[in-house]
Design a protein around this motif. Structure first.
Motif, PDB file in Angstrom:
ATOM      1  N   VAL A 130      46.809  29.599 -25.621  1.00  0.00           N
ATOM      2  CA  VAL A 130      45.351  30.137 -24.541  1.00  0.00           C
ATOM      3  C   VAL A 130      44.945  31.156 -24.020  1.00  0.00           C
ATOM      4  O   VAL A 130      43.707  31.218 -23.920  1.00  0.00           O
ATOM      5  N   LEU A 131      45.745  32.442 -24.207  1.00  0.00           N
ATOM      6  CA  LEU A 131      45.389  33.663 -24.289  1.00  0.00           C
ATOM      7  C   LEU A 131      44.656  34.137 -25.788  1.00  0.00           C
ATOM      8  O   LEU A 131      43.945  35.185 -26.100  1.00  0.00           O
ATOM      9  N   ARG A 132      44.328  33.267 -27.473  1.00  0.00           N
ATOM     10  CA  ARG A 132      44.210  33.436 -28.338  1.00  0.00           C
ATOM     11  C   ARG A 132      42.650  33.582 -28.414  1.00  0.00           C
ATOM     12  O   ARG A 132      42.169  32.885 -28.190  1.00  0.00           O
ATOM     13  N   LYS A 133      42.426  34.604 -29.221  1.00  0.00           N
ATOM     14  CA  LYS A 133      40.384  34.850 -29.013  1.00  0.00           C
ATOM     15  C   LYS A 133      40.639  33.520 -30.227  1.00  0.00           C
ATOM     16  O   LYS A 133      41.613  33.621 -31.066  1.00  0.00           O
ATOM     17  N   GLU A 134      39.111  32.807 -29.867  1.00  0.00           N
ATOM     18  CA  GLU A 134      38.904  31.902 -31.408  1.00  0.00           C
ATOM     19  C   GLU A 134      38.675  32.187 -32.529  1.00  0.00           C
ATOM     20  O   GLU A 134      39.304  30.924 -33.385  1.00  0.00           O
ATOM     21  N   ASN A 135      38.269  33.311 -33.032  1.00  0.00           N
ATOM     22  CA  ASN A 135      37.787  33.208 -34.455  1.00  0.00           C
ATOM     23  C   ASN A 135      38.466  34.697 -34.645  1.00  0.00           C
ATOM     24  O   ASN A 135      37.555  35.208 -35.805  1.00  0.00           O
ATOM     25  N   VAL A 136      39.583  34.984 -34.471  1.00  0.00           N
ATOM     26  CA  VAL A 136      39.960  36.228 -34.952  1.00  0.00           C
ATOM     27  C   VAL A 136      41.847  35.753 -35.388  1.00  0.00           C
ATOM     28  O   VAL A 136      42.179  35.412 -35.069  1.00  0.00           O
ATOM     29  N   LYS A 137      41.881  36.830 -36.714  1.00  0.00           N
ATOM     30  CA  LYS A 137      42.913  36.744 -37.533  1.00  0.00           C
ATOM     31  C   LYS A 137      43.806  38.012 -37.241  1.00  0.00           C
ATOM     32  O   LYS A 137      42.981  39.227 -37.300  1.00  0.00           O
ATOM     33  N   SER A 138      44.894  38.428 -37.144  1.00  0.00           N
ATOM     34  CA  SER A 138      45.283  39.464 -36.902  1.00  0.00           C
ATOM     35  C   SER A 138      45.245  40.392 -38.404  1.00  0.00           C
ATOM     36  O   SER A 138      45.062  39.697 -39.381  1.00  0.00           O
ATOM     37  N   LYS A 139      44.903  41.887 -38.633  1.00  0.00           N
ATOM     38  CA  LYS A 139      44.839  42.571 -39.128  1.00  0.00           C
ATOM     39  C   LYS A 139      45.788  43.648 -39.458  1.00  0.00           C
ATOM     40  O   LYS A 139      46.056  43.795 -40.796  1.00  0.00           O
ATOM     41  N   SER A 140      47.076  42.822 -38.958  1.00  0.00           N
ATOM     42  CA  SER A 140      48.588  43.183 -38.792  1.00  0.00           C
ATOM     43  C   SER A 140      49.316  42.066 -40.433  1.00  0.00           C
ATOM     44  O   SER A 140      48.714  41.151 -40.305  1.00  0.00           O
ATOM     45  N   GLU A 141      49.761  43.467 -41.119  1.00  0.00           N
ATOM     46  CA  GLU A 141      50.480  42.475 -42.172  1.00  0.00           C
ATOM     47  C   GLU A 141      51.474  40.995 -41.631  1.00  0.00           C
ATOM     48  O   GLU A 141      52.158  41.097 -40.248  1.00  0.00           O
ATOM     49  N   LYS A 142      51.697  39.838 -42.202  1.00  0.00           N
ATOM     50  CA  LYS A 142      52.635  39.423 -41.213  1.00  0.00           C
ATOM     51  C   LYS A 142      53.136  38.771 -42.915  1.00  0.00           C
ATOM     52  O   LYS A 142      52.790  38.337 -43.477  1.00  0.00           O
ATOM     53  N   THR A 143      54.144  37.985 -42.494  1.00  0.00           N
ATOM     54  CA  THR A 143      55.230  37.215 -43.492  1.00  0.00           C
ATOM     55  C   THR A 143      54.855  35.816 -43.476  1.00  0.00           C
ATOM     56  O   THR A 143      53.694  35.523 -43.020  1.00  0.00           O
ATOM     57  N   PHE A 144      55.029  35.510 -44.129  1.00  0.00           N
ATOM     58  CA  PHE A 144      54.775  33.869 -44.614  1.00  0.00           C
ATOM     59  C   PHE A 144      54.985  32.947 -43.782  1.00  0.00           C
ATOM     60  O   PHE A 144      54.009  31.993 -43.112  1.00  0.00           O
ATOM     61  N   MET A 145      55.829  33.227 -42.590  1.00  0.00           N
ATOM     62  CA  MET A 145      56.555  31.845 -41.550  1.00  0.00           C
ATOM     63  C   MET A 145      54.912  32.178 -40.507  1.00  0.00           C
ATOM     64  O   MET A 145      54.636  31.296 -40.233  1.00  0.00           O
ATOM     65  N   MET A 162      56.290  34.129 -32.583  1.00  0.00           N
ATOM     66  CA  MET A 162      55.306  33.406 -33.118  1.00  0.00           C
ATOM     67  C   MET A 162      54.352  33.786 -33.932  1.00  0.00           C
ATOM     68  O   MET A 162      53.368  33.138 -34.278  1.00  0.00           O
ATOM     69  N   GLY A 163      55.319  35.248 -33.851  1.00  0.00           N
ATOM     70  CA  GLY A 163      54.705  36.470 -34.810  1.00  0.00           C
ATOM     71  C   GLY A 163      52.431  36.562 -34.765  1.00  0.00           C
ATOM     72  O   GLY A 163      51.824  36.575 -35.418  1.00  0.00           O
ATOM     73  N   LEU A 164      51.623  35.864 -33.540  1.00  0.00           N
ATOM     74  CA  LEU A 164      51.119  36.692 -32.547  1.00  0.00           C
ATOM     75  C   LEU A 164      51.634  37.953 -32.610  1.00  0.00           C
ATOM     76  O   LEU A 164      52.590  38.898 -32.364  1.00  0.00           O
ATOM     77  N   LYS A 165      50.028  38.850 -32.817  1.00  0.00           N
ATOM     78  CA  LYS A 165      50.037  40.038 -33.069  1.00  0.00           C
ATOM     79  C   LYS A 165      49.325  40.601 -31.447  1.00  0.00           C
ATOM     80  O   LYS A 165      48.122  39.543 -31.019  1.00  0.00           O
ATOM     81  N   GLU A 166      48.830  41.815 -30.671  1.00  0.00           N
ATOM     82  CA  GLU A 166      47.859  41.834 -29.898  1.00  0.00           C
ATOM     83  C   GLU A 166      46.642  41.897 -30.253  1.00  0.00           C
ATOM     84  O   GLU A 166      45.643  40.720 -29.535  1.00  0.00           O
ATOM     85  N   ASP A 167      46.357  41.733 -31.372  1.00  0.00           N
ATOM     86  CA  ASP A 167      44.961  42.278 -31.765  1.00  0.00           C
ATOM     87  C   ASP A 167      44.084  40.610 -31.888  1.00  0.00           C
ATOM     88  O   ASP A 167      43.291  40.094 -32.212  1.00  0.00           O
ATOM     89  N   GLU A 168      45.127  39.674 -31.624  1.00  0.00           N
ATOM     90  CA  GLU A 168      44.778  38.179 -32.067  1.00  0.00           C
ATOM     91  C   GLU A 168      44.688  37.440 -30.708  1.00  0.00           C
ATOM     92  O   GLU A 168      44.374  36.558 -30.038  1.00  0.00           O
ATOM     93  N   LEU A 169      44.608  38.448 -29.585  1.00  0.00           N
ATOM     94  CA  LEU A 169      44.999  37.849 -28.199  1.00  0.00           C
ATOM     95  C   LEU A 169      43.823  38.326 -27.541  1.00  0.00           C
ATOM     96  O   LEU A 169      43.310  39.835 -27.448  1.00  0.00           O
ATOM     97  N   CYS A 228      54.252  37.664 -23.306  1.00  0.00           N
ATOM     98  CA  CYS A 228      55.473  37.938 -23.290  1.00  0.00           C
ATOM     99  C   CYS A 228      55.938  38.023 -24.940  1.00  0.00           C
ATOM    100  O   CYS A 228      55.707  37.473 -26.058  1.00  0.00           O
ATOM    101  N   THR A 229      56.284  39.442 -24.952  1.00  0.00           N
ATOM    102  CA  THR A 229      56.881  40.497 -25.658  1.00  0.00           C
ATOM    103  C   THR A 229      57.733  39.167 -27.161  1.00  0.00           C
ATOM    104  O   THR A 229      57.463  39.775 -28.899  1.00  0.00           O
ATOM    105  N   MET A 230      58.429  38.646 -26.652  1.00  0.00           N
ATOM    106  CA  MET A 230      59.544  38.030 -27.073  1.00  0.00           C
ATOM    107  C   MET A 230      59.063  36.698 -28.110  1.00  0.00           C
ATOM    108  O   MET A 230      58.676  36.675 -29.055  1.00  0.00           O
ATOM    109  N   SER A 231      58.696  36.099 -27.369  1.00  0.00           N
ATOM    110  CA  SER A 231      57.635  35.106 -27.831  1.00  0.00           C
ATOM    111  C   SER A 231      56.817  35.120 -28.798  1.00  0.00           C
ATOM    112  O   SER A 231      55.984  34.613 -29.872  1.00  0.00           O
ATOM    113  N   MET A 232      56.243  36.018 -28.043  1.00  0.00           N
ATOM    114  CA  MET A 232      55.289  37.011 -29.497  1.00  0.00           C
ATOM    115  C   MET A 232      55.428  37.274 -30.788  1.00  0.00           C
ATOM    116  O   MET A 232      54.766  36.751 -31.812  1.00  0.00           O
ATOM    117  N   ASP A 233      56.805  37.831 -31.032  1.00  0.00           N
ATOM    118  CA  ASP A 233      57.272  38.149 -32.573  1.00  0.00           C
ATOM    119  C   ASP A 233      57.866  37.353 -32.532  1.00  0.00           C
ATOM    120  O   ASP A 233      57.674  36.782 -33.775  1.00  0.00           O
TER     121      ASP A 233
END
Length: 161
Positions: free
Chosen positions: A48-63, A129-136, A122-127
């Motif tokens: 619900v809190l995700r930005k619609e057209n933003v991908k994180s600039k942070s490095e992410k794992t495959f999952m 699910m691989g969500l970063k602050e810049d995506e919210l 929730c920071t644990m859920s963000m971790d």
């Protein structure tokens, strides 16, 4: 004399459009009555809190990249819990809401922020699910379950949606 509990808290666990709408209707109604309100978004509720057209600039794992692609991005992309019909259900619901002068979910999020509803990711859920602050969306707080439990302890209404 014990302090009177007057606040409202809710855990927003689900990312379905109708459930998100219900949670924001309750939150803004409670805030309009002058109650302090905390909404704690966890797991699928974070969509619900995700930005619609933003991908994180942070490095992410495959999952994490897979989760990023599979989950809906923001309030405009959420499905209905019932009668989704391949995306037609949400379109019909949004049209009916507009016809009946009901605010959109995006407008309700903005209204909640204007009414000082505390939106906590929730920071644990963000971790997990691989969500970063810049995506919210902007204006959120970030915390774990202990923070929510502290707020819930001081509230007289606690909901799980």
């Amino acid at each position: 004399m014990a302090e009177e509990k007057n606040g409202s808290t809710m855990i927003v666990f689900d990312g379905d459009l109708d459930k998100a709408m219900a949670s924001f209707i309750i939150a803004t109604g409670s805030a309009a009555m002058g109650k302090p309100v905390t909404m704690f978004f966890t797991f699928w509720g974070l969509n619900v809190l995700r930005k619609e057209n933003v991908k994180s600039k942070s490095e992410k794992t495959f999952m994490e990249r897979m989760f990023e692609k599979m989950m809906p991005r923001g309030p405009g992309k959420l499905k209905l819990s019932k009668m989704n019909f391949g995306g037609m259900g949400p379109k019909m619901m949004k049209k009916m809401m507009k016809n009946h002068n009901v605010s959109s979910l995006q407008e309700m999020i903005e209204m909640a922020q204007d009414l000082d509803v505390k939106l906590v990711a929730c920071t644990m859920s963000m971790d997990v699910m691989g969500l970063k602050e810049d995506e919210l969306i902007d204006g959120l707080e970030y915390a774990g379950v202990a923070s929510y439990l502290s707020e819930a302890e001081d509230a007289n209404i606690n909901l799980f949606i």
